[in-house]
Design a protein around this motif. Sequence first.
Motif, PDB file in Angstrom:
ATOM      1  N   ASP A 196      16.583  -8.635 -19.599  1.00 42.46           N
ATOM      2  CA  ASP A 196      15.870  -9.509 -20.544  1.00 42.46           C
ATOM      3  C   ASP A 196      15.584 -10.880 -19.936  1.00 42.46           C
ATOM      4  OD1 ASP A 196      15.745  -7.631 -22.448  1.00 42.46           O
ATOM      5  OD2 ASP A 196      17.166  -8.541 -23.836  1.00 42.46           O
ATOM      6  N   LEU A 197      16.540 -11.378 -19.157  1.00 36.91           N
ATOM      7  CA  LEU A 197      16.387 -12.701 -18.571  1.00 36.91           C
ATOM      8  C   LEU A 197      15.171 -12.722 -17.642  1.00 36.91           C
ATOM      9  CD1 LEU A 197      17.859 -15.391 -18.621  1.00 36.91           C
ATOM     10  CD2 LEU A 197      19.049 -14.696 -16.556  1.00 36.91           C
ATOM     11  N   ASP A 199      12.623 -10.590 -17.768  1.00 37.65           N
ATOM     12  CA  ASP A 199      11.418 -10.417 -18.590  1.00 37.65           C
ATOM     13  C   ASP A 199      11.028 -11.733 -19.252  1.00 37.65           C
ATOM     14  OD1 ASP A 199      10.992  -7.790 -18.020  1.00 37.65           O
ATOM     15  OD2 ASP A 199      12.212  -7.040 -19.663  1.00 37.65           O
ATOM     16  N   ALA A 200      12.023 -12.484 -19.692  1.00 38.04           N
ATOM     17  CA  ALA A 200      11.734 -13.781 -20.320  1.00 38.04           C
ATOM     18  C   ALA A 200      11.048 -14.702 -19.314  1.00 38.04           C
ATOM     19  CB  ALA A 200      13.020 -14.423 -20.826  1.00 38.04           C
ATOM     20  N   ALA A 201      11.538 -14.672 -18.082  1.00 37.08           N
ATOM     21  CA  ALA A 201      10.930 -15.508 -17.039  1.00 37.08           C
ATOM     22  C   ALA A 201       9.487 -15.068 -16.782  1.00 37.08           C
ATOM     23  CB  ALA A 201      11.746 -15.422 -15.759  1.00 37.08           C
ATOM     24  N   ARG A 202       9.264 -13.767 -16.807  1.00 34.86           N
ATOM     25  CA  ARG A 202       7.893 -13.276 -16.605  1.00 34.86           C
ATOM     26  C   ARG A 202       6.990 -13.727 -17.737  1.00 34.86           C
ATOM     27  NH1 ARG A 202       9.919  -7.526 -14.948  1.00 34.86           N
ATOM     28  NH2 ARG A 202      10.373  -7.914 -12.751  1.00 34.86           N
TER      29      ARG A 202
ATOM     30  N   LEU B  52       4.905  -6.346 -20.075  1.00 35.02           N
ATOM     31  CA  LEU B  52       6.069  -6.149 -19.213  1.00 35.02           C
ATOM     32  C   LEU B  52       6.144  -4.720 -18.707  1.00 35.02           C
ATOM     33  CD1 LEU B  52       8.639  -8.139 -21.347  1.00 35.02           C
ATOM     34  CD2 LEU B  52       7.670  -8.810 -19.153  1.00 35.02           C
ATOM     35  N   PHE B  81      14.033 -12.193 -27.320  1.00 32.03           N
ATOM     36  CA  PHE B  81      14.774 -10.999 -26.942  1.00 32.03           C
ATOM     37  C   PHE B  81      16.056 -10.866 -27.755  1.00 32.03           C
ATOM     38  CE2 PHE B  81      12.159 -12.139 -23.392  1.00 32.03           C
ATOM     39  CZ  PHE B  81      11.702 -10.926 -22.906  1.00 32.03           C
ATOM     40  N   ALA B  85      18.158 -14.205 -23.916  1.00 30.09           N
ATOM     41  CA  ALA B  85      17.647 -14.405 -22.559  1.00 30.09           C
ATOM     42  C   ALA B  85      17.328 -15.864 -22.256  1.00 30.09           C
ATOM     43  CB  ALA B  85      16.414 -13.526 -22.313  1.00 30.09           C
ATOM     44  N   TYR B  87      17.919 -19.209 -20.053  1.00 35.29           N
ATOM     45  CA  TYR B  87      18.389 -19.406 -18.680  1.00 35.29           C
ATOM     46  C   TYR B  87      19.753 -20.082 -18.732  1.00 35.29           C
ATOM     47  CZ  TYR B  87      13.423 -18.702 -17.990  1.00 35.29           C
ATOM     48  OH  TYR B  87      12.166 -18.195 -18.032  1.00 35.29           O
TER      49      TYR B  87
END
Lengths: 306, 380
Positions: A196-197, A199-202, B52, B81, B85, B87
């Motif tokens: 998920d991390l 995907d979040a960045a994408r 995605l 999410f 998610a 950072y």
Amino acid sequence: MSEAALGASATTRFATREVLKHVVLILGALVVLLPFYVMISYSLKAPAELMQNTGGFFGSQADFLDDRCILLGGTEASCMVNPIAYNYDSAFREAPLFRYLLNGIIVTVSIFVIQVIVALPCAYALAKLKFWGRDAVFGLVLFCLLIPVHAISLPLYVVLAQLGLTNSYAALVIPWTISVFGIFLMRQFFMTVPDDLIDAARMDGMSEYSIVWNVMLPTAIPALMAFAIFSIVAHWNDYFWPRIVITGDRSLFTPPLGLREFRGDADGSNFGPMMASAVVIVTPLIVAFLLMQRRFIEGITLSGMK
Amino acid sequence: MASIELSRIQKRFGTAEVLKDVTLSIADREFVTLVGPSGCGKSTLLRILAGLEAADGGTVQIAGQDMTRVRPAHRNLAMVFQSYALYPHLTIAQNMATPLKLRDLSRWARLPVIGPLSARSAYRAIGEQVRETARTLQIEALLDRKPSQLSGGQRQRAALGRAMVRQPVAFLMDEPLSNLDAALRVHMRAELSELHRRLGATFVYVTHDQAEALTMSDKMAVMMGGRILQFGPPDQVFANPATLDVAEFVGSPKINILPGEVDHDGRVSALGRGIPARLLVDGRLAKVGLRPEQLHLDGGADGWLGRVVHRENLGHDLYFHVALDADDQRLVVRGAQDRNGAESLGDAVRVGFKPDRALFFAPDGTRLHSVVPAKLAESA
């Protein structure tokens, strides 16, 4: 038998076991520490004490007459020196120890930086991207872990010699820039980073490279620390490879090669200054380890994320 | 703000067909929920919409433009999410600023140290937008904290903030409430609905919880086995399910399904009791669906005879599980509000029902509509 007696015997047995454990551990620790004891002790004592094996750990610390000073025309009074001062002074004077330490830093830091630049994207791709043949590539990585350095040193040397790169920093650095161990270690760590991390960045608009450096790298600091210790210790202490590719130019010597300077030829080894330079060489590593001990263990257990 | 058109989306993982020709159109400003049991393809559909995941077939249109091959960042969608998610190494403010920095700043201006100095006004604008959004979500006090220092609900808000801050054309949410505790989940349901109304944005919300779908959405799409079985407003899906699967999935406790029979005149009976409805199919076995709230425990002389085997007290409602004597069949019955649940375990009861809302299904699960009395049966 009364209950109290039973309890007492249980405690004693427990205690004996503990004592036994510690005896074994202490013996092990002694075996490991003994060379360091000898190293430090020798770096503190006068040559005569070393020869006769007297003076205990510290030696008498009495001034002694430096023969070489006399040979160079000094008076007896001006040539009396303290053993510690003599050993450490010679270590820095007779061999360019600072130069060697600087070389060691240049080589280990360049190796580590390039290893990280190569290993992080590789590990990210192996852990988080789906592509044809990924498992085969990872299999190759594991296979490469099994190849000992010494097995490929000859072909490596030949290639470097053909390219005219022996006796240069490049020869010391290039063969180590791709670390399969680093790729493997970082890949294992990246597997624990949630998808998920990424995907979040994408979704936020990061490119894949940007994800590696801005998301994966900061979360992987503990693993990176562990890898740094492995890499830096291995290449700082490496005697084998520098000995092969650095044949003439002393200004390229790394610290372990510098130790050879004190290996006597005709007049016997000069142990005092030799051990003094050994102390100087290992100190940075020990200090670094003590400073990063906790992170190092964190990285090894790969529990950084939680 | 934008409408979304998914047409004929197909997706396979290896040999498994995850999405089979899914078509869905979402109007501007609509709150649409994709709901279904796990593995039904709802998350995959959302990920295809987000960009995605690439679809094997079909097209994705956002605001009238074909976005099938466009990278996620350029679709101008925001996603929340399940795991939030965020950072972990950045503060909440930095987390929220990240999408803005990537969108509004040049590569040069994103560099550390030099960037903030050279593009001071751009950074100030981003900071202002972050604070503004934080104010809306009431997380201003948390801006300087790291995600690990926040509670689940606070992280949820921070993740929402990161999604809101760049004013996307639509919000995509993948089970955003599943990691919260029950009370907070109910609270956040209301808050999300409110947020949707205030922002006037398109929301696409994935959940396995039919209660979330029923309470929050303008329209819900019930998915199973890679297909959308029914797409419509929640009350319509609940009252008028298209198939047996939908009827069983939506509603809690689950609808009671009884074996029924249709005679040659199309008259229906269930467990030997006639139901005042007539179907156009004759002589076929059918299934009769009765929701717990349509059943009651004072069925009189012609009610199904059974025994109470379990009482489920939800505070506001009381449900009885009744094992029928005649058949190997269990019914869930909602207790009458005024009787205070007088029946206790082991009591013999007669279960009756209000016939007007009974649902009929063919053996293959498709819905059968009764013709007589048409008015009563179709009143839903």
